[in-house]
Scaffold this active site. Structure first.
Site, PDB file in Angstrom:
ATOM      1  N   SER A  14      -8.884  19.924  -4.197  1.00 59.85           N
ATOM      2  CA  SER A  14     -10.289  19.757  -4.575  1.00 59.85           C
ATOM      3  C   SER A  14     -10.695  20.618  -5.775  1.00 59.85           C
ATOM      4  O   SER A  14     -10.299  21.764  -5.916  1.00 59.85           O
ATOM      5  CB  SER A  14     -11.173  20.118  -3.396  1.00 59.85           C
ATOM      6  OG  SER A  14     -12.477  20.284  -3.843  1.00 59.85           O
ATOM      7  N   THR A  62     -15.979  15.461   2.503  1.00 59.44           N
ATOM      8  CA  THR A  62     -15.133  14.509   1.795  1.00 59.44           C
ATOM      9  C   THR A  62     -14.257  13.750   2.782  1.00 59.44           C
ATOM     10  O   THR A  62     -14.403  13.890   4.006  1.00 59.44           O
ATOM     11  CB  THR A  62     -14.348  15.217   0.664  1.00 59.44           C
ATOM     12  OG1 THR A  62     -13.694  14.226  -0.123  1.00 59.44           O
ATOM     13  CG2 THR A  62     -13.319  16.200   1.192  1.00 59.44           C
ATOM     14  N   LYS A  66     -16.830  11.412   5.693  1.00 56.20           N
ATOM     15  CA  LYS A  66     -18.152  11.078   5.148  1.00 56.20           C
ATOM     16  C   LYS A  66     -18.998  10.197   6.064  1.00 56.20           C
ATOM     17  O   LYS A  66     -20.216  10.262   6.023  1.00 56.20           O
ATOM     18  CB  LYS A  66     -18.005  10.382   3.782  1.00 56.20           C
ATOM     19  CG  LYS A  66     -17.614  11.329   2.669  1.00 56.20           C
ATOM     20  CD  LYS A  66     -17.656  10.615   1.322  1.00 56.20           C
ATOM     21  CE  LYS A  66     -17.198  11.551   0.220  1.00 56.20           C
ATOM     22  NZ  LYS A  66     -17.364  10.967  -1.114  1.00 56.20           N
ATOM     23  N   ASP A 102     -23.335  11.497  -4.153  1.00 53.50           N
ATOM     24  CA  ASP A 102     -22.350  10.742  -4.951  1.00 53.50           C
ATOM     25  C   ASP A 102     -23.074   9.720  -5.816  1.00 53.50           C
ATOM     26  O   ASP A 102     -22.728   9.486  -6.970  1.00 53.50           O
ATOM     27  CB  ASP A 102     -21.404   9.946  -4.043  1.00 53.50           C
ATOM     28  CG  ASP A 102     -20.313  10.803  -3.449  1.00 53.50           C
ATOM     29  OD1 ASP A 102     -19.986  11.845  -4.044  1.00 53.50           O
ATOM     30  OD2 ASP A 102     -19.789  10.430  -2.386  1.00 53.50           O
ATOM     31  N   ALA A 127     -15.023  -1.582  -2.639  1.00 52.44           N
ATOM     32  CA  ALA A 127     -16.131  -1.752  -1.695  1.00 52.44           C
ATOM     33  C   ALA A 127     -16.078  -0.662  -0.637  1.00 52.44           C
ATOM     34  O   ALA A 127     -16.626  -0.797   0.448  1.00 52.44           O
ATOM     35  CB  ALA A 127     -16.071  -3.131  -1.054  1.00 52.44           C
ATOM     36  N   TYR A 225     -10.804  11.079 -10.967  1.00 54.16           N
ATOM     37  CA  TYR A 225     -10.877  12.162 -11.951  1.00 54.16           C
ATOM     38  C   TYR A 225      -9.593  12.973 -12.038  1.00 54.16           C
ATOM     39  O   TYR A 225      -9.496  13.895 -12.854  1.00 54.16           O
ATOM     40  CB  TYR A 225     -12.089  13.082 -11.705  1.00 54.16           C
ATOM     41  CG  TYR A 225     -12.030  13.823 -10.397  1.00 54.16           C
ATOM     42  CD1 TYR A 225     -12.686  13.319  -9.279  1.00 54.16           C
ATOM     43  CD2 TYR A 225     -11.311  15.000 -10.270  1.00 54.16           C
ATOM     44  CE1 TYR A 225     -12.618  13.970  -8.075  1.00 54.16           C
ATOM     45  CE2 TYR A 225     -11.245  15.662  -9.068  1.00 54.16           C
ATOM     46  CZ  TYR A 225     -11.895  15.138  -7.977  1.00 54.16           C
ATOM     47  OH  TYR A 225     -11.821  15.788  -6.784  1.00 54.16           O
TER      48      TYR A 225
HETATM   49  P1  ATR Z   1     -13.576   5.670  -1.031  1.00 49.22           P
HETATM   50  O1  ATR Z   1     -14.477   6.233   0.027  1.00 49.22           O
HETATM   51  O2  ATR Z   1     -13.015   6.714  -1.952  1.00 49.22           O
HETATM   52  O3  ATR Z   1     -14.193   4.528  -1.765  1.00 49.22           O
HETATM   53  P2  ATR Z   1     -12.076   3.872   0.663  1.00 49.22           P
HETATM   54  O4  ATR Z   1     -13.273   3.615   1.494  1.00 49.22           O
HETATM   55  O5  ATR Z   1     -10.756   4.066   1.309  1.00 49.22           O
HETATM   56  O6  ATR Z   1     -12.291   5.155  -0.250  1.00 49.22           O
HETATM   57  O7  ATR Z   1     -11.972   2.693  -0.436  1.00 49.22           O
HETATM   58  C1  ATR Z   1     -10.911   2.578  -1.317  1.00 49.22           C
HETATM   59  C2  ATR Z   1     -11.152   1.359  -2.190  1.00 49.22           C
HETATM   60  O8  ATR Z   1     -10.022   1.193  -3.041  1.00 49.22           O
HETATM   61  C3  ATR Z   1     -11.296   0.057  -1.418  1.00 49.22           C
HETATM   62  O9  ATR Z   1     -12.176  -0.794  -2.117  1.00 49.22           O
HETATM   63  C4  ATR Z   1      -9.861  -0.497  -1.447  1.00 49.22           C
HETATM   64  O10 ATR Z   1      -9.762  -1.892  -1.293  1.00 49.22           O
HETATM   65  P3  ATR Z   1      -9.706  -2.540   0.209  1.00 49.22           P
HETATM   66  O11 ATR Z   1     -11.123  -2.581   0.695  1.00 49.22           O
HETATM   67  O12 ATR Z   1      -9.129  -3.883   0.012  1.00 49.22           O
HETATM   68  O13 ATR Z   1      -8.831  -1.629   1.019  1.00 49.22           O
HETATM   69  C5  ATR Z   1      -9.459  -0.108  -2.848  1.00 49.22           C
HETATM   70  N1  ATR Z   1      -8.006  -0.043  -3.040  1.00 49.22           N
HETATM   71  C6  ATR Z   1      -7.156   0.906  -2.586  1.00 49.22           C
HETATM   72  N2  ATR Z   1      -5.898   0.646  -2.987  1.00 49.22           N
HETATM   73  C7  ATR Z   1      -5.945  -0.513  -3.717  1.00 49.22           C
HETATM   74  C8  ATR Z   1      -4.982  -1.316  -4.408  1.00 49.22           C
HETATM   75  N3  ATR Z   1      -3.689  -0.964  -4.444  1.00 49.22           N
HETATM   76  N4  ATR Z   1      -5.409  -2.420  -5.059  1.00 49.22           N
HETATM   77  C9  ATR Z   1      -6.709  -2.775  -5.058  1.00 49.22           C
HETATM   78  N5  ATR Z   1      -7.675  -2.068  -4.411  1.00 49.22           N
HETATM   79  C10 ATR Z   1      -7.300  -0.952  -3.757  1.00 49.22           C
END
Ligand code: ATR
Length: 282
Positions: A14, A62, A66, A102, A127, A225
């Site tokens: 972090s 984090t 969350k 955020d 999403a 980042y």
């Molecule tokens: P955060 O809270 O950081 O947004 P998260 O809720 O785990 O973390 O969301 C990660 C996002 O990255 C999701 O939109 C995920 O897509 P899915 O909903 O289909 O899981 C997306 N993501 C992660 N790895 C991916 C990949 N290899 N290709 C496309 N989208 C990816």
């Protein structure tokens, strides 16, 4: 001494401690920011026993806490409730209130670069928690918001909840993230935001957007980042597009948390510099 924690699992890489401790020092505040790796099964105990202590002023929250942390708080601010996630806790004499900064972080960062966001056409990839936080702020402002996600159902759920949101001013749509949907939506877009984890360490040679789709009149924000210059941003720069790293969003969400804990305006420049130094950029 006032303590602020970062609660996550794991919390090893972090930047928040670097940034907040630099800010506390700059303003001469008797505050210290510490990292706490808390396993999911220990979260309830940590929040109820440690977070209410009089010397603890608050925390950043984090991954993966969350969403689950909300059940352990006394109050959740209306914006955080709508987003469905808390990233900041304030301890007010034993009463724990949760916020989501955020969303403010992303908005300030975008406004710095783009100016007035009303009338903008925005495409957001993802999403998850980060995409939700950003989308709620944007939906109250921008003209068009297209959500593209690998899992279509999550994109549709997010779009439906945005459409029901009384302050929504945008035309919102959701599609699965494919090269066709990207091509179609980027053609009309002013801003594209990567809110997926694609491109994050250690997968730094991945980009969610084919470089052929990037144009000089696009603003590209990558919320990843680490590294700050992701493959997506390097390719966007090469295509002549404007780029924004996730550092701005990180710093502005931290600045909003800082204000909630200390009541003082955060020294944003100092925070930005400390993160850039720690990441070896700038
Ligand atoms: P955060 O809270 O950081 O947004 P998260 O809720 O785990 O973390 O969301 C990660 C996002 O990255 C999701 O939109 C995920 O897509 P899915 O909903 O289909 O899981 C997306 N993501 C992660 N790895 C991916 C990949 N290899 N290709 C496309 N989208 C990816």
């Amino acid at each position: 001494m006032n303590l602020c924690y970062l609660i996550g699992y794991p919390v090893g890489h972090s930047m928040s401690a670097v940034m907040h401790n630099a800010a506390f020092r700059e303003l001469g505040l008797d505050f210290r920011y510490k990292l706490r790796s808390v396993k999911p099964e220990a979260l309830g105990h940590f929040v109820s026993s440690i977070m209410r202590r009089p010397d603890v002023r608050g925390a950043s929250v984090t991954i993966p806490h969350k969403v689950s942390v909300m059940a352990h708080l006394d109050e959740v601010d209306v914006v955080a409730r709508r987003i469905g996630a808390v990233n900041t806790i304030v301890n007010e004499d034993g009463w724990l209130k949760g916020y989501n900064t955020d969303s403010t972080g992303a908005l300030r960062s975008l406004e710095d670069a783009f100016g007035d966001l009303r009338g903008a056409k925005v495409v957001i990839l993802g999403a998850g928690g980060a995409a939700r936080a950003i989308s709620y702020q944007l939906a109250a402002l921008v003209e068009e918001l297209v959500i593209l996600n690998r899992t279509l159902e999550r994109a549709e759920n997010l779009a439906n909840s945005l459409i029901e949101f009384p302050e929504c001013r945008s035309e919102v749509s959701a599609h699965s993230l494919t090269s066709e949907s990207l091509e179609r939506s980027l053609e009309r877009a002013d801003i594209v935001i990567n809110a997926t984890s694609v491109g994050m360490k250690p997968n730094t040679d991945a980009s969610p957007i084919d470089s052929g789709l990037l144009r000089p009149d696009l603003l590209v924000l990558d919320i990843v980042y680490n590294p700050p210059m992701t493959k997506l941003l390097r390719e966007a720069e090469a295509a002549g597009a404007s780029t924004l790293t996730g550092i701005g969003m990180l710093v502005y969400q931290g600045a909003a948390a800082f204000k909630l804990w200390t009541g003082r305006n955060a020294p944003v420049e100092t925070m930005m510099r400390s993160v850039e130094e720690a990441l070896g950029v700038g």
